[in-house]
Motif scaffolding. Structure first.
Motif, mmCIF file in Angstrom:
data_model
loop_
_atom_site.group_PDB
_atom_site.id
_atom_site.type_symbol
_atom_site.label_atom_id
_atom_site.label_comp_id
_atom_site.label_asym_id
_atom_site.label_seq_id
_atom_site.Cartn_x
_atom_site.Cartn_y
_atom_site.Cartn_z
ATOM 1 N N LYS A 97 -1.891 8.240 -6.563
ATOM 2 C CA LYS A 97 -1.748 9.701 -6.543
ATOM 3 C C LYS A 97 -1.427 10.240 -7.947
ATOM 4 C CE LYS A 97 0.716 12.640 -3.371
ATOM 5 N NZ LYS A 97 1.643 12.522 -2.230
ATOM 6 N N ARG A 136 0.831 -1.220 0.000
ATOM 7 C CA ARG A 136 0.000 0.000 0.000
ATOM 8 C C ARG A 136 0.855 1.255 0.000
ATOM 9 N NH1 ARG A 136 -4.637 -2.010 4.212
ATOM 10 N NH2 ARG A 136 -5.382 -3.630 2.840
ATOM 11 N N LYS A 137 1.969 1.190 0.709
ATOM 12 C CA LYS A 137 2.873 2.343 0.759
ATOM 13 C C LYS A 137 3.355 2.663 -0.663
ATOM 14 C CE LYS A 137 7.156 2.537 2.438
ATOM 15 N NZ LYS A 137 8.171 1.951 3.307
ATOM 16 N N TRP A 159 -5.837 5.717 3.426
ATOM 17 C CA TRP A 159 -4.551 5.189 2.956
ATOM 18 C C TRP A 159 -3.765 6.262 2.202
ATOM 19 C CZ3 TRP A 159 -7.483 0.509 0.459
ATOM 20 C CH2 TRP A 159 -7.886 -0.375 1.469
ATOM 21 N N LEU A 160 -4.458 7.355 1.898
ATOM 22 C CA LEU A 160 -3.846 8.444 1.122
ATOM 23 C C LEU A 160 -4.446 9.750 1.614
ATOM 24 C CD1 LEU A 160 -2.018 8.646 -1.471
ATOM 25 C CD2 LEU A 160 -4.127 8.740 -2.791
ATOM 26 N N LYS A 161 -3.573 10.746 1.766
ATOM 27 C CA LYS A 161 -4.090 12.064 2.182
ATOM 28 C C LYS A 161 -4.466 12.866 0.943
ATOM 29 C CE LYS A 161 -2.345 12.834 6.757
ATOM 30 N NZ LYS A 161 -1.543 11.628 6.998
ATOM 31 N N LYS A 181 -4.383 10.080 -10.341
ATOM 32 C CA LYS A 181 -5.569 10.640 -9.677
ATOM 33 C C LYS A 181 -6.757 10.928 -10.613
ATOM 34 C CE LYS A 181 -6.357 14.851 -7.089
ATOM 35 N NZ LYS A 181 -5.735 15.933 -6.328
ATOM 36 N N SER A 228 0.328 3.617 -3.223
ATOM 37 C CA SER A 228 -0.324 4.916 -2.980
ATOM 38 C C SER A 228 0.249 5.979 -3.932
ATOM 39 C CB SER A 228 -0.168 5.344 -1.523
ATOM 40 O OG SER A 228 1.183 5.592 -1.234
ATOM 41 N N GLN A 229 1.521 5.810 -4.299
ATOM 42 C CA GLN A 229 2.137 6.757 -5.246
ATOM 43 C C GLN A 229 1.466 6.661 -6.614
ATOM 44 O OE1 GLN A 229 4.262 9.116 -4.353
ATOM 45 N NE2 GLN A 229 4.038 8.272 -2.296
ATOM 46 N N TYR A 258 -8.765 6.745 -6.431
ATOM 47 C CA TYR A 258 -8.237 7.848 -5.625
ATOM 48 C C TYR A 258 -9.193 8.163 -4.464
ATOM 49 C CZ TYR A 258 -6.457 12.403 -4.283
ATOM 50 O OH TYR A 258 -5.963 13.462 -3.560
ATOM 51 N N TRP A 280 -9.137 5.437 -1.806
ATOM 52 C CA TRP A 280 -7.931 5.467 -0.956
ATOM 53 C C TRP A 280 -8.003 6.601 0.062
ATOM 54 C CZ3 TRP A 280 -2.854 2.886 -1.245
ATOM 55 C CH2 TRP A 280 -2.930 1.685 -1.951
#
Ligand SMILES: Cc1cc2nc3c(=O)[nH]c(=O)nc-3n(C[C@H](O)[C@H](O)[C@H](O)COP(=O)(O)O)c2cc1C
Length: 223
Positions: A202, A194-195, A220-222, A205, A198-199, A212, A215
């Protein structure tokens, strides 16, 4: 509690792999679960077209029997994936279902669900078939309770051992669901995946708008 088993041999009732599935489901029922088999070899599920509509809007653009299968998988607490060994891989029928389910990976739709994988083979390669199915469950955020296989070359004794193991796995899957069992190694792999992923979510998006949003909602994503 609901357990769904996917079967994918074109041999229907004559499938050897079905015997392992039936044993696992019998074990699951004895432990208190409700069970259902979905035979993808008897369903109309077209090939994935790679259109990424599912990443964009959360649904497949094709109109066939996939949507109904997806709904049942999403409602299940436990999923059994099964396939005979077809040239060191899963059958085309199961591969088609897994490809159509790529959004399970993108949105981690097996998060909180448990899986069991089952295969039979003529002489070997069973570990390769199990690896494909286990990878799908793990990459979708699910936890694999265990796997069982049987090789025709082992004769009836091998079959009996496989059936016994599958039955125990069905029971154990229900126990794992009830106790929300942890599998630290698999959970660490989820976290790491997930780390990294997540990129991608993003960067994509706009094209993957549904992914997006999902997540962000999951935390899991800001945004
Ligand atoms: C197209 C095809 C490919 C197969 N490939 C393999 C293989 O690579 N290795 C193997 O050990 N058995 C292979 N087999 C044998 C099956 O995996 C085995 O008979 C299995 O138990 C069939 O399961 P089913 O009765 O559930 O369909 C193959 C069978 C078919 C029809």
């Amino acid at each position: 509690m609901k357990i769904i088993a996917i079967t994918s041999s074109p041999k229907g009732k004559n499938s050897l792999t079905l015997r392992l599935v039936n044993a696992a489901l019998e074990g699951a029922r004895e432990a208190g679960a409700e069970t259902e088999i979905i035979d993808v070899a008897r369903k109309k599920v077209n090939y994935c077209k790679g259109c990424v509509n599912c990443y964009k809007v959360g649904e497949c653009a094709q109109k066939d029997e996939y949507a109904g299968i997806k709904e049942k998988l999403l409602a299940a607490d436990g999923i059994i994936l099964s396939s005979p060994n077809y040239i060191d891989g899963v059958t085309a029928q199961l591969k088609t279902l897994l490809d159509r389910s790529a959004n399970f990976i993108h949105e981690q739709l097996m998060d909180g669900k448990y899986g069991v994988t089952l295969t039979t083979a003529g002489g070997g390669g069973d570990e390769k078939v199990l690896a494909v199915m286990n990878a799908f469950i793990n990459k979708s955020g699910g936890l694999v309770v265990g796997s069982a296989s049987f090789l025709a070359a082992q004769g009836p004794q091998g079959m009996d051992a496989g059936i016994k193991k599958a039955h125990a796995l069905g029971m154990d899957m229900v126990a794992a669901i009830k106790e929300k069992r942890h599998y630290p190694e698999q959970e660490a792999a989820h976290k790491e995946w997930r780390k990294n992923f997540s990129q991608s979510v993003k960067y994509n998006k706009e094209n993957w708008a549904h992914n997006y949003q999902h997540w962000v909602e999951k935390g899991w994503l800001k945004a």
